[in-house]
Motif scaffolding. Structure first.
Motif, short mmCIF file in Angstrom:
data_model
loop_
_atom_site.label_atom_id
_atom_site.label_comp_id
_atom_site.label_asym_id
_atom_site.label_seq_id
_atom_site.Cartn_x
_atom_site.Cartn_y
_atom_site.Cartn_z
N ASN A 15 -5.57 -9.31 0.09
CA ASN A 15 -4.38 -8.44 -0.46
C ASN A 15 -3.37 -9.14 -1.17
O ASN A 15 -2.36 -8.53 -1.68
CB ASN A 15 -4.09 -7.45 0.83
CG ASN A 15 -4.90 -6.54 1.05
OD1 ASN A 15 -4.70 -5.44 0.56
ND2 ASN A 15 -6.00 -6.68 1.94
N ASP A 16 -3.02 -10.33 -0.63
CA ASP A 16 -1.99 -11.23 -1.14
C ASP A 16 -2.01 -11.28 -2.73
O ASP A 16 -0.91 -11.38 -3.25
CB ASP A 16 -2.14 -12.59 -0.81
CG ASP A 16 -2.07 -13.05 0.59
OD1 ASP A 16 -1.51 -11.91 1.29
OD2 ASP A 16 -2.54 -13.95 1.08
N LEU A 18 -2.97 -8.44 -4.68
CA LEU A 18 -2.64 -7.11 -5.41
C LEU A 18 -1.30 -6.65 -5.58
O LEU A 18 -0.53 -7.27 -5.01
CB LEU A 18 -3.18 -6.18 -4.27
CG LEU A 18 -4.98 -6.20 -4.02
CD1 LEU A 18 -5.38 -5.08 -2.88
CD2 LEU A 18 -5.79 -6.03 -5.11
N PRO A 20 1.80 -4.33 -4.63
CA PRO A 20 2.18 -3.68 -3.56
C PRO A 20 1.44 -2.60 -3.16
O PRO A 20 1.39 -2.29 -2.03
CB PRO A 20 3.62 -3.83 -3.59
CG PRO A 20 3.89 -5.00 -4.45
CD PRO A 20 2.88 -4.89 -5.76
N ARG A 23 -2.13 -2.56 -1.58
CA ARG A 23 -2.39 -3.55 -0.41
C ARG A 23 -2.59 -2.75 0.92
O ARG A 23 -1.95 -1.55 1.13
CB ARG A 23 -1.14 -4.34 -0.14
CG ARG A 23 -0.95 -5.68 -1.19
CD ARG A 23 0.27 -6.30 -1.16
NE ARG A 23 0.52 -7.25 -2.17
CZ ARG A 23 1.78 -7.74 -2.33
NH1 ARG A 23 2.80 -7.86 -1.52
NH2 ARG A 23 1.76 -8.42 -3.36
N GLU A 24 -3.64 -3.15 1.40
CA GLU A 24 -4.14 -2.68 2.78
C GLU A 24 -4.48 -1.17 2.80
O GLU A 24 -4.16 -0.42 3.57
CB GLU A 24 -3.21 -3.14 3.73
CG GLU A 24 -2.46 -4.28 3.94
CD GLU A 24 -3.72 -5.16 4.64
OE1 GLU A 24 -4.73 -4.61 4.91
OE2 GLU A 24 -3.58 -6.32 4.50
#
Length: 252
Positions: A15-16, A18, A20, A23-24
């Motif tokens: 996710n780092d 992607l 914002p 993410r997740e």
């Protein structure tokens, strides 16, 4: 016509890379043509060397699998992937004693990896194609904060250190590759990467500061650059870092 879409979920540390808003969470992606899942994943951000398992509709696939609309793509990093047969993982197995090659911005990290005993190549003039070729030809882990280099197709083992402090980067790399049990501290020259050999006080006399040969009895010397090492204050700081690394919990 409805757009050709698939559903995507990127997991864990990937996710780092992607945007914002993605993410997740599960998101949809509009397909252009029929890309491989490797190309699709990298177009979203994550570099392929950090990917360990790819699932399409819960079934493991390889990087060459063609993305199709109306499917779900799940992408997992190492240590955060579901249990699948070893041959179904896209992440290749790590050599028993891994070596490393680092880009120009990671010079201090290279010295710390050598301090732990790992064969580590670093120069301040490595070109991008040299880094990728060395990583591939010598099965070295490429460490770089340049995503363009990490995404080169010939790179199999690679990692993007998130931290900017070299000691924190070292913790990341040790955890990422499970290096704690493989460390051989103070067996390599931090400056040139050659393996060190023991030396007596008489052998190093004249090559160390005045009085050091009288105060110390244990020395190591580098056959490459001729540097001499002894357990002084700097060594004690390094030993404290080694002790910290030995106490690290494996990454969940």
């Amino acid at each position: 016509m409805s757009p050709r879409q698939l559903t995507v979920r990127i997991h864990g540390a990937l996710n780092d890379f992607l945007a914002p808003e993605r993410r997740e969470r599960v998101f949809t992606h509009v397909l252009q043509g029929s890309p491989s899942v490797k190309d699709l994943i990298e177009s979203l951000g994550p570099p392929h060397p950090e990917v360990d398992v790819v699932l399409v509709d819960d079934a493991p696939v390889g990087f060459a699998h063609r993305a199709k609309p109306d499917t779900r793509l799940d992408v997992y990093p190492a240590f955060q992937a579901p249990q699948v047969p070893a041959e179904s993982r896209v992440g290749p197995p790590l050599p028993a004693m891994p070596g490393f090659v680092l880009d120009v911005g990671l010079g201090r990290l290279s010295g710390l990896l050598r301090m732990l005993g790992f064969d580590t190549l670093w120069r301040n003039d490595f070109a991008d194609d040299q880094l990728a070729r060395l990583s591939h030809d010598e099965a070295r882990v490429l460490l770089t904060r340049d995503l363009g280099v990490l995404k080169r197709s010939e790179v199999e083992h690679g990692y993007y250190p998130r931290a900017t402090d070299p000691a924190d980067q070292l913790v990341e790399v040790v955890r990422r590759y499970g290096l704690t049990s493989r460390m051989r501290p103070f067996s390599r020259c931090m400056a040139c990467n050659a393996k060190l050999s023991p030396a007596t006080p008489d052998e190093v006399r004249g090559r160390v500061p005045e009085g050091v040969a009288e105060r110390h009895t244990h020395f190591h010397q580098c056959p490459g650059c001729q540097r001499v090492f002894w357990p002084g204050t700097h060594h004690q700081r390094m030993q404290a870092l080694v002790d910290t690394l030995r106490g690290l919990e494996p990454r969940a």
